[in-house]
Design a protein around this motif. Structure first.
Motif, PDB file in Angstrom:
ATOM      1  N   MET A  25       0.754  -1.255  -0.013  1.00 38.78           N
ATOM      2  CA  MET A  25       0.098  -0.095  -0.166  1.00 38.78           C
ATOM      3  C   MET A  25       0.920   1.165   0.041  1.00 38.78           C
ATOM      4  O   MET A  25       0.444   2.304  -0.463  1.00 38.78           O
ATOM      5  CB  MET A  25      -0.888  -0.072   1.188  1.00 38.78           C
ATOM      6  CG  MET A  25      -1.812  -1.274   1.319  1.00 38.78           C
ATOM      7  SD  MET A  25      -2.682  -1.622  -0.354  1.00 38.78           S
ATOM      8  CE  MET A  25      -3.901  -0.052  -0.306  1.00 38.78           C
ATOM      9  N   GLU A  28       1.682   1.887  -3.481  1.00 43.07           N
ATOM     10  CA  GLU A  28       0.469   2.152  -4.149  1.00 43.07           C
ATOM     11  C   GLU A  28       0.112   3.760  -3.930  1.00 43.07           C
ATOM     12  O   GLU A  28       0.031   4.449  -5.165  1.00 43.07           O
ATOM     13  CB  GLU A  28      -0.794   1.603  -3.497  1.00 43.07           C
ATOM     14  CG  GLU A  28      -2.118   2.086  -4.077  1.00 43.07           C
ATOM     15  CD  GLU A  28      -3.014   0.899  -4.585  1.00 43.07           C
ATOM     16  OE1 GLU A  28      -4.138   1.229  -4.883  1.00 43.07           O
ATOM     17  OE2 GLU A  28      -2.440  -0.157  -4.789  1.00 43.07           O
ATOM     18  N   SER A  68     -10.810  -2.964  -9.524  1.00 44.85           N
ATOM     19  CA  SER A  68     -11.619  -3.036  -8.265  1.00 44.85           C
ATOM     20  C   SER A  68     -12.515  -4.204  -8.564  1.00 44.85           C
ATOM     21  O   SER A  68     -12.626  -5.065  -7.913  1.00 44.85           O
ATOM     22  CB  SER A  68     -11.959  -1.961  -7.778  1.00 44.85           C
ATOM     23  OG  SER A  68     -10.838  -0.906  -7.343  1.00 44.85           O
ATOM     24  N   THR A 122      -4.834  -4.421  -6.845  1.00 42.76           N
ATOM     25  CA  THR A 122      -3.814  -4.581  -5.441  1.00 42.76           C
ATOM     26  C   THR A 122      -4.612  -4.394  -4.404  1.00 42.76           C
ATOM     27  O   THR A 122      -4.455  -5.000  -3.135  1.00 42.76           O
ATOM     28  CB  THR A 122      -2.660  -3.924  -5.825  1.00 42.76           C
ATOM     29  OG1 THR A 122      -2.033  -4.214  -6.907  1.00 42.76           O
ATOM     30  CG2 THR A 122      -1.780  -3.965  -4.706  1.00 42.76           C
ATOM     31  N   VAL A 123      -5.228  -3.082  -4.205  1.00 37.34           N
ATOM     32  CA  VAL A 123      -5.805  -2.523  -2.946  1.00 37.34           C
ATOM     33  C   VAL A 123      -6.968  -3.510  -2.463  1.00 37.34           C
ATOM     34  O   VAL A 123      -7.132  -3.677  -1.329  1.00 37.34           O
ATOM     35  CB  VAL A 123      -6.226  -0.936  -3.162  1.00 37.34           C
ATOM     36  CG1 VAL A 123      -7.799  -0.974  -4.223  1.00 37.34           C
ATOM     37  CG2 VAL A 123      -6.838  -0.419  -1.912  1.00 37.34           C
ATOM     38  N   THR A 126      -5.309  -6.879  -1.085  1.00 38.89           N
ATOM     39  CA  THR A 126      -4.265  -6.630  -0.152  1.00 38.89           C
ATOM     40  C   THR A 126      -5.126  -6.563   1.161  1.00 38.89           C
ATOM     41  O   THR A 126      -4.889  -7.141   2.096  1.00 38.89           O
ATOM     42  CB  THR A 126      -3.962  -5.295  -0.301  1.00 38.89           C
ATOM     43  OG1 THR A 126      -2.603  -5.496  -1.448  1.00 38.89           O
ATOM     44  CG2 THR A 126      -2.788  -5.016   0.961  1.00 38.89           C
ATOM     45  N   PHE A 147      -3.748  -0.060   5.489  1.00 39.30           N
ATOM     46  CA  PHE A 147      -4.384   1.189   4.513  1.00 39.30           C
ATOM     47  C   PHE A 147      -3.513   2.393   4.751  1.00 39.30           C
ATOM     48  O   PHE A 147      -3.446   3.032   3.862  1.00 39.30           O
ATOM     49  CB  PHE A 147      -5.860   1.208   4.525  1.00 39.30           C
ATOM     50  CG  PHE A 147      -6.323   2.001   3.417  1.00 39.30           C
ATOM     51  CD1 PHE A 147      -6.745   1.193   2.340  1.00 39.30           C
ATOM     52  CD2 PHE A 147      -6.420   3.200   3.275  1.00 39.30           C
ATOM     53  CE1 PHE A 147      -7.193   1.608   1.130  1.00 39.30           C
ATOM     54  CE2 PHE A 147      -7.153   3.819   1.926  1.00 39.30           C
ATOM     55  CZ  PHE A 147      -7.284   2.980   1.122  1.00 39.30           C
ATOM     56  N   VAL A 150      -1.133   3.984   2.397  1.00 43.23           N
ATOM     57  CA  VAL A 150      -1.314   4.578   1.074  1.00 43.23           C
ATOM     58  C   VAL A 150      -0.747   6.086   1.514  1.00 43.23           C
ATOM     59  O   VAL A 150      -0.260   6.837   0.794  1.00 43.23           O
ATOM     60  CB  VAL A 150      -2.615   4.738   0.860  1.00 43.23           C
ATOM     61  CG1 VAL A 150      -3.023   5.761  -0.140  1.00 43.23           C
ATOM     62  CG2 VAL A 150      -3.011   3.226   0.368  1.00 43.23           C
ATOM     63  N   SER A 358      -9.302   6.141   5.156  1.00 43.32           N
ATOM     64  CA  SER A 358      -8.241   4.973   5.320  1.00 43.32           C
ATOM     65  C   SER A 358      -8.835   4.070   5.986  1.00 43.32           C
ATOM     66  O   SER A 358      -8.154   3.007   5.950  1.00 43.32           O
ATOM     67  CB  SER A 358      -7.168   5.637   5.924  1.00 43.32           C
ATOM     68  OG  SER A 358      -7.014   5.731   7.020  1.00 43.32           O
ATOM     69  N   ASN A 381     -15.077  -0.334  -3.543  1.00 46.09           N
ATOM     70  CA  ASN A 381     -13.947   0.532  -4.201  1.00 46.09           C
ATOM     71  C   ASN A 381     -14.355   1.142  -5.487  1.00 46.09           C
ATOM     72  O   ASN A 381     -14.055   2.161  -5.763  1.00 46.09           O
ATOM     73  CB  ASN A 381     -12.656  -0.307  -4.239  1.00 46.09           C
ATOM     74  CG  ASN A 381     -11.835  -0.195  -3.092  1.00 46.09           C
ATOM     75  OD1 ASN A 381     -11.028   0.640  -2.841  1.00 46.09           O
ATOM     76  ND2 ASN A 381     -11.939  -1.370  -2.249  1.00 46.09           N
TER      77      ASN A 381
END
Length: 430
Positions: A25, A28, A68, A122-123, A126, A147, A150, A358, A381
């Motif tokens: 993250m 990212e 997403s 990825t988000v 993860t 998170f 990020v 977040s 997302n």
């Protein structure tokens, strides 16, 4: 099986896995900031128009949404690790290729879309994997902690852009930010196991016990009950999140993500422009410092919320934080717009609203059973990315209407308060 994870404290291996996922993250967040910092370089070097940059930003947001929404069903059906590796490869290699292969804005935009598909994948994976590999009592805390990477990556990206773009060039900086996440692929492949619940659903009994032993070295997983709960007896179809059992919470989660991300987009994209308007007339340095304070507040607030969630309900915590954020926005609207007062206001806005955004994955993912967690997070997302587009359009409309930072702050307090109400309603449903 989940009872087995719940009966043990978090092990060193689980902490190492959380660190690796947090680093995913971090990269990212770094990637997204570096890409934004490169846009002015394209305007200067290639004569790219602002409208072309806007088209790239819009296409990138849509690509994030595609990543997403595609990742959710795939990761619930076939497992978490393969999509995670693919996502890292796409956004890492795509970003590096932007620096190496781009000769015009069309190629640059196409490669950015490839990278953003990887970022969207990825988000989702993860956060789903973070929830799957931890005891129930620590899920919310660790998901927020992961998170928070990020925001940390955004800070690192801002520093990297400030010190490296001018001496090294934007191509080299894109290459660095693209290659760094690729270094995580080998340790993730070796150290991070597949989700035990997904393995059970696929009938891989031996692999389940091996995964549990990996997560809790020294424990005896030979007698673990590998039957699934009623809600996880099979891998349900992705459309189940819109079925009678989940439709109400799904719609609330979508509204929550859409409202929160639309406000975040207005704050991130338009605040510098508002601060440098004739009123209040801040300098570029002052507006930059104000946004830095906002980011620092978000990082500190996110870490603080992660530890509060260890002992307090995620619903109570996040609804309270969002109500405080709405109060901060309204206070900014009432207090004279001096530099010091806005700095303080944006610090508290970061501590509250940024930290809350977040933490949304704790309600977006944990509202569903494991078999639907990836699908639910992916759809949430995607709603957030729609919110990004809505925020971009709404922010531009508000500014062209002649509203100032105080008036826009008052308007933004309404959707933030609505987000808090969504979380209260979700608490009643889940």
């Amino acid at each position: 099986m989940q009872q087995f994870l719940d009966s043990h404290p978090v092990s060193r291996r689980q902490r190492l896995i959380i660190f690796l996922l947090m680093m995913v993250m971090v990269f990212e967040g770094l990637d997204q900031i570096i890409a934004a910092q490169v846009f002015p370089q394209l305007i200067h070097e290639w004569g790219t128009s602002v409208s072309s940059i806007t088209e790239i930003v819009t296409a990138s947001s849509l690509s994030l949404a595609v990543g997403s929404v595609v990742a959710g069903p795939i990761t619930d059906r076939f497992g978490r690790k393969p999509p995670l590796i693919v996502g890292i490869l796409l956004f890492g290699a795509g970003t590096a290729a932007m620096g190496r292969l781009s000769q015009d804005v069309i190629v640059f935009g196409a490669l950015r879309c490839v990278a953003c598909i990887g970022l969207g994948i990825t988000v989702v994976v993860t956060m789903a994997l973070t929830a799957d590999l931890l005891p129930t009592a620590r899920r919310s805390q660790m998901m927020v902690l992961v998170f928070a990477g990020v925001t940390l990556g955004s800070l690192f990206g801002s520093l990297l852009a400030a010190v490296a773009i001018e001496p090294l060039g934007w191509r080299a900086v894109l290459g660095i930010s693209g290659l760094l996440p690729l270094l995580l692929i080998r340790p993730i492949t070796r150290l991070v196991p597949e989700s035990p619940t997904i393995l059970v659903a696929r009938g891989r009994t031996d692999a389940v016990r091996s995964a549990l032993q990996t997560l809790l070295p020294g424990s005896d997983a030979s007698s673990v009950d590998l039957s699934l709960s009623e809600s996880e007896e099979h891998l349900v179809r992705p459309t189940a999140i819109l079925g009678r059992m989940y439709i109400a919470r799904t719609l609330l989660i979508w509204l929550l993500f859409l409202a929160a991300y639309s406000v975040l987009t207005v704050l991130l994209q338009y605040t510098p422009m508002l601060l440098q308007a004739p009123v209040p007339g801040f300098t570029t340095a002052q507006s930059g410092l104000t946004m830095t304070v906002f980011s620092i507040g978000g990082l500190v607030g996110g870490l603080s919320v992660s530890f509060v969630l260890k002992r307090v309900s995620r619903f109570a915590t996040l609804s309270t934080v969002l109500v405080l954020a709405a109060a901060v926005l309204f206070a900014i609207a009432l207090v004279p717009t001096g530099f010091v007062t806005l700095m303080v206001g944006f610090l508290f806005l970061g501590l509250t609203f940024s930290s809350a955004t977040s933490s949304l994955a704790t309600v977006g993912g944990l509202a569903y059973p494991t078999a639907l967690r990836g699908t639910g997070l992916g759809a949430a997302n995607t709603a957030g990315r729609v919110g990004t587009l809505v925020g971009g359009l709404a922010g531009g409309t508000l500014i062209t209407s002649g509203l100032n930072v105080s008036e826009i702050s008052a308007i933004l307090s309404a959707p933030v308060l609505a987000s808090a109400l969504c979380i209260v309603a979700l608490r009643a449903l889940t």
